[in-house]
Design an enzyme around this catalytic site. Structure first.
Site, PDB file in Angstrom:
ATOM      1  N   ASP A 102      48.301  28.471  26.465  1.00  0.00           N
ATOM      2  CA  ASP A 102      49.618  28.435  25.833  1.00  0.00           C
ATOM      3  C   ASP A 102      49.588  28.060  24.355  1.00  0.00           C
ATOM      4  O   ASP A 102      50.111  28.777  23.496  1.00  0.00           O
ATOM      5  CB  ASP A 102      50.504  27.451  26.610  1.00  0.00           C
ATOM      6  CG  ASP A 102      51.965  27.543  26.228  1.00  0.00           C
ATOM      7  OD1 ASP A 102      52.301  27.318  25.048  1.00  0.00           O
ATOM      8  OD2 ASP A 102      52.789  27.820  27.104  1.00  0.00           O
ATOM      9  N   CYS A 129      55.214  29.426  26.544  1.00  0.00           N
ATOM     10  CA  CYS A 129      54.567  30.730  26.713  1.00  0.00           C
ATOM     11  C   CYS A 129      54.075  30.926  28.133  1.00  0.00           C
ATOM     12  O   CYS A 129      54.188  32.027  28.690  1.00  0.00           O
ATOM     13  CB  CYS A 129      53.415  30.879  25.723  1.00  0.00           C
ATOM     14  SG  CYS A 129      53.955  30.990  24.000  1.00  0.00           S
ATOM     15  N   ASP A 130      53.519  29.888  28.736  1.00  0.00           N
ATOM     16  CA  ASP A 130      53.107  29.977  30.134  1.00  0.00           C
ATOM     17  C   ASP A 130      54.299  30.295  31.028  1.00  0.00           C
ATOM     18  O   ASP A 130      54.235  31.167  31.893  1.00  0.00           O
ATOM     19  CB  ASP A 130      52.476  28.657  30.586  1.00  0.00           C
ATOM     20  CG  ASP A 130      50.967  28.671  30.475  1.00  0.00           C
ATOM     21  OD1 ASP A 130      50.368  29.749  30.631  1.00  0.00           O
ATOM     22  OD2 ASP A 130      50.374  27.608  30.237  1.00  0.00           O
ATOM     23  N   VAL A 131      55.391  29.557  30.848  1.00  0.00           N
ATOM     24  CA  VAL A 131      56.571  29.754  31.684  1.00  0.00           C
ATOM     25  C   VAL A 131      57.168  31.137  31.470  1.00  0.00           C
ATOM     26  O   VAL A 131      57.369  31.901  32.431  1.00  0.00           O
ATOM     27  CB  VAL A 131      57.624  28.658  31.392  1.00  0.00           C
ATOM     28  CG1 VAL A 131      58.972  29.028  32.024  1.00  0.00           C
ATOM     29  CG2 VAL A 131      57.146  27.314  31.919  1.00  0.00           C
TER      30      VAL A 131
END
Length: 526
Positions: A408, A436-438
């Site tokens: 991320d 960004c991960d989510v």
């Protein structure tokens, strides 16, 4: 093309504009006509409704209201020591992607006989789903921002600055690389060791208080030498961009396979629009598991492949009771992303393990993976081999977006998102909330559902690719968020109290020990 009626209403009549624009753009790019009062070509109307609060008893009227009330400012502000506005419309973009996913899933279900006519999503529920792992941890006593003191907490964190003025993110996935890098810069081993726990825990706690000696050591060395040391020690440095990269394009790429090979879905009969869909998931960390969680929330049967002994992240505190485990416990954060999935333990390095996974794929509708491209072919899980195992398979690949962009914070730095997020007067710095991960997980799920809907419409297999970098660029296009909430909107400073607030009860279901899990954010109406 199918047609969708798009409507958006807020708690007091103000439309969540960004959420609507994101959903409308993604739907159009997926081959769905969006307009007022138009009929679906498959018969009837399907309305996509977006609001600020949805079924929650909160009076919210803006992105800032949602960030304040639903804990986004609180988690983002951990690195600054106080709730801080996130300067992009994270909750609205998440809601727009979720609206796209729900609408495409409903369209597919309609083709198979479902009676759906309306899909509803709220920006508040998008925010809460994005905070799933933090809410679960807080509800069992591991807030990471003070809490019971078991986890690192405190202000501060990367990026680091070099002697020649370059700001950079550092990623070290193993303790050995972390130790070697800092010892090469003449930092004492005890200081390096003190920094490892908050550094490796930052993806779950959104806090990363590091010893000042690390920052001082980096400031004493020019960036070119730092790059050489990093390469020798097996860690990655990413320069922080001073502005966002060029925007545009879809956050996923969809490609059709050979025609005439697809077995159509069974007649619709189930509680969710993806009922009857089987997903094999081979992922780790946050992005891939979040994608699988979204598909499961929509009714798909998701079977997760883990190494022998289970995913190591299962054992990261705080722990919660595992459903049906008869006393077994699992990481609350892990459970928040993987609840409702089946599990197969298989060693992909062994012929037996690879054979077991290929057998699963041969009966699946979707293969969802985040494997490194260099490893996929050797495992027999490349797109061509998978298509031979299961003609008509939807092949969904989630990646970082390029060399050195597997996680991320480097992606935030490289994309220029970090430059948008820094408060005035401070250098570019990523948020420690894993945006960004989510969002990458939400985008990957949306792409997979778009592929399923396209498969039903065209009779052709589909391959879809998404990345953390594409999610970052989607957020860069929604700059201008943040700000401060309106009168009467309370700023959340305690996630444990938030999950117990009766006004948001509709957003959660609870485990036996009170662990809070975010429900699906959609309302489907016939």
């Amino acid at each position: 093309m199918a047609a969708v009626t798009a409507a958006a209403t807020g708690a007091v009549g103000v439309r969540p504009r960004v959420a609507r624009e994101v959903a409308a753009g993604l739907l159009r790019a997926s081959g769905v006509a969006v307009g007022e009062g138009e009929l679906l070509e498959v018969g009837g109307e399907l309305a996509c409704r977006m609001s600020w609060s949805g079924p929650l008893g909160l009076r919210l009227d803006s992105e800032a209201d949602v960030q304040a009330a639903c804990g986004v400012m609180h988690v983002h502000g951990r690195r600054y020591g106080a709730p801080t506005p996130l300067r992009v419309d994270f909750a609205s973009v998440a809601a727009g992607v979720l609206a796209t996913t729900g609408t495409l899933a409903a369209l597919r279900a309609r083709r198979l006989g479902a009676a759906y006519r309306e899909v509803g999503v709220s920006v508040a529920q998008g925010a809460l789903l994005g905070l799933s792992q933090y809410l679960a941890a807080a509800s069992v006593g591991g807030d990471g921002a003070g809490g019971d003191g078991a986890e690192p907490s405190g202000a501060g964190g990367p990026p680091f600055g070099s002697a020649d003025g370059v700001w950079f993110e550092l990623e070290a996935l193993e303790a050995d690389g972390w130790l070697r890098f800092w010892c090469e810069l003449d930092v004492e081993r005890r200081v390096v060791g003190r920094g490892w726990l908050p550094f490796q825990a930052r993806y779950g706690t959104a806090a990363c208080p590091l010893p000042e000696q690390l920052f001082a050591a980096a400031r004493a060395v020019e960036y070119r030498r730092l790059l050489r040391v990093a390469a020798e020690c097996g860690v990655e440095l990413t320069e922080v961009a001073g502005r966002p990269a060029v925007l545009g394009g879809m956050p996923w790429q969809l490609r059709a396979g050979a025609p005439g090979t697809v077995r159509r879905g069974e007649p619709f009969d189930g509680p969710g629009p993806l009922s009857g869909v089987t997903v094999v998931e081979i992922t780790r960390r946050v992005q891939g598991p979040m994608a699988g969680r979204v598909l499961a929330l929509l009714g798909a049967a998701v079977l997760r492949v883990e190494p022998p002994g289970g995913d190591p992240l299962r054992g990261v505190p705080p722990m919660t009771a595992e459903p049906g485990g008869e006393g077994a416990a699992v990481s609350a954060r892990f459970a928040a992303l993987n609840r409702g999935k089946g599990v197969l333990e298989a060693d992909l390095r062994s012929p037996e393990g690879r054979s077991a996974v290929r057998e699963l794929v041969s009966g699946a509708d979707v293969l969802l993976h985040s494997l490194a491209p260099a490893k996929v072919a050797g495992l027999g899980l490349d797109a061509g081999t998978a298509a031979a195992l299961r003609p008509g398979l939807v092949y969904a690949q989630a990646s970082g977006g390029g060399p050195g962009l597997s996680t991320d914070y480097p992606v935030q730095a490289h994309s220029g998102l970090a430059a948008l997020l820094a408060p005035d007067g401070l250098p570019p710095r990523p948020t420690l909330l894993t945006v960004c991960d989510v969002l990458g997980g939400l985008v990957c799920a949306a792409g997979a559902v778009a592929a399923l809907e396209a498969r039903e419409r065209t009779g052709r297999a589909q391959r879809v690719e998404s990345s953390l970098l594409s999610a970052a660029r989607l957020l860069c296009g929604a700059a201008g968020g943040g700000g401060f909430p309106g009168d009467g909107v309370e700023v959340c400073t305690d996630l444990a109290a938030l999950v117990r607030d009766p006004r948001v009860a509709a957003a959660f279901e609870f485990g036996a020990d009170g662990c809070a899990f975010v429900r699906g954010p959609w309302e489907f109406g016939a």
